[in-house]
Design a protein around this motif. Structure first.
Motif, PDB file in Angstrom:
ATOM      1  N   GLU A   1       0.836  -1.211   0.000  1.00 18.08           N
ATOM      2  CA  GLU A   1       0.000   0.000   0.000  1.00 18.08           C
ATOM      3  C   GLU A   1       0.868   1.257   0.000  1.00 18.08           C
ATOM      4  N   VAL A   2       1.928   1.232   0.798  1.00 18.95           N
ATOM      5  CA  VAL A   2       2.839   2.380   0.870  1.00 18.95           C
ATOM      6  C   VAL A   2       3.521   2.596  -0.481  1.00 18.95           C
TER       7      VAL A   2
ATOM      8  N   GLU B   1      -0.660  10.340   6.659  1.00 17.10           N
ATOM      9  CA  GLU B   1      -2.022  10.875   6.789  1.00 17.10           C
ATOM     10  C   GLU B   1      -3.034   9.994   6.069  1.00 17.10           C
ATOM     11  N   GLU B   2      -2.668   9.516   4.886  1.00 20.22           N
ATOM     12  CA  GLU B   2      -3.611   8.714   4.103  1.00 20.22           C
ATOM     13  C   GLU B   2      -3.868   7.349   4.737  1.00 20.22           C
ATOM     14  N   LEU B   3      -2.836   6.776   5.369  1.00 22.64           N
ATOM     15  CA  LEU B   3      -2.976   5.436   5.943  1.00 22.64           C
ATOM     16  C   LEU B   3      -3.222   5.464   7.452  1.00 22.64           C
ATOM     17  N   SER B   4      -3.325   6.680   8.005  1.00 27.94           N
ATOM     18  CA  SER B   4      -3.572   6.847   9.450  1.00 27.94           C
ATOM     19  C   SER B   4      -2.500   6.157  10.297  1.00 27.94           C
ATOM     20  N   ILE B   5      -1.242   6.417   9.910  1.00 24.95           N
ATOM     21  CA  ILE B   5      -0.100   5.909  10.677  1.00 24.95           C
ATOM     22  C   ILE B   5       0.810   7.089  10.994  1.00 24.95           C
TER      23      ILE B   5
ATOM     24  N   SER C   1       5.685   5.512   8.591  1.00 25.32           N
ATOM     25  CA  SER C   1       5.676   5.662   7.137  1.00 25.32           C
ATOM     26  C   SER C   1       7.099   5.619   6.582  1.00 25.32           C
ATOM     27  N   LYS C   2       7.997   6.352   7.211  1.00 25.02           N
ATOM     28  CA  LYS C   2       9.397   6.380   6.781  1.00 25.02           C
ATOM     29  C   LYS C   2      10.040   4.999   6.885  1.00 25.02           C
ATOM     30  N   ALA C   3       9.716   4.282   7.958  1.00 24.53           N
ATOM     31  CA  ALA C   3      10.261   2.940   8.158  1.00 24.53           C
ATOM     32  C   ALA C   3       9.795   1.997   7.043  1.00 24.53           C
TER      33      ALA C   3
END
Length: 224
Positions: A170-171, A186-190, A195-197
């Motif tokens: 997904e990312v 923001e889009e994946l609510s994480i 996200s960076k990881a």
């Protein structure tokens, strides 16, 4: 101090002297780079290429006599081992397509950060491709034979890269869309850290150097 022969030898072609001077000053702050030639016109660039052993040629798309695209074509024909960086003030889809078709390995904008440009010069000198993320879509939707646009199933892509998790898949799709780590979060609510990881993990698993190359590989293999 490194011998000139051990440095990345660069040619800059731009019709504005101040831009040439700025690029030269910035690049030569690196101990492994030297600008050995400058050109104001396209014909001058082609002529000087023949007189020097150039590793990387930075070519402005707007030159006084002939187009930068034509200069790129002739340079890659005359000196296939010279890596070409196309330099532009803006992103136009057809310019990106034309430059890559003519053999350029990178497409960058003039507002680029000097540290990133240094990285791109080294990347191109090694024979690898680099694209500004804003230029990826131009190739993504072009039926130009550079990055083939395929219609394939999610299952097919996952079969080739079964080490990617569902979340990483997904990312990666959002990376292809040019989303930043913050936008992905923001889009994946994480969290942005998470996200960076995920992006770092994707880069490692796809065996590429950065998120742009990950996006290019995903497009090449038909993820989108």
């Amino acid at each position: 101090m490194l011998n000139v022969d051990n440095k990345i030898k660069i040619m800059i072609a731009d019709d504005h002297k101040l831009i040439r001077m700025g690029l030269k000053d910035s690049l030569e702050k690196n101990k492994d780079m030297v600008v050995i030639s400058e050109a104001e016109t396209g014909r001058d660039a082609i002529k000087k290429l023949g007189a020097h052993n150039v590793d990387v040629a930075i070519i402005d798309l707007v030159l006084g006599d002939i187009s930068g695209v034509e200069v790129i074509r002739q340079i890659t024909e005359i000196s296939p081992d010279t890596g070409v960086i196309a330099l532009s003030s803006n992103i136009k889809d057809q310019d990106v397509i034309n430059c890559m078709q003519m053999g350029a390995l990178a497409f960058v904008l003039k507002d680029i950060n000097s540290d990133i440009l240094n990285m791109i010069v080294r990347t191109v000198a090694d024979g690898a491709m680099w694209l500004d993320k804003r230029a990826v879509n131009a190739l993504k939707y072009a039926k130009a034979g550079i990055i083939p646009h395929k219609t394939t199933s999610r299952a097919s892509f996952r079969a080739r890269h079964n080490n990617l998790t569902e979340r990483e898949y997904e990312v990666l799709k959002l990376v292809v869309d040019g989303k930043s780590n913050q936008q992905i979060a923001e889009e994946l609510s994480i969290s942005e850290h998470t996200s960076k990881a995920h992006v770092c993990s994707i880069i490692q698993k796809l065996v590429v150097d950065d998120r742009t190359q990950a996006a290019v590989k995903a497009v090449k293999e038909g993820l989108v």
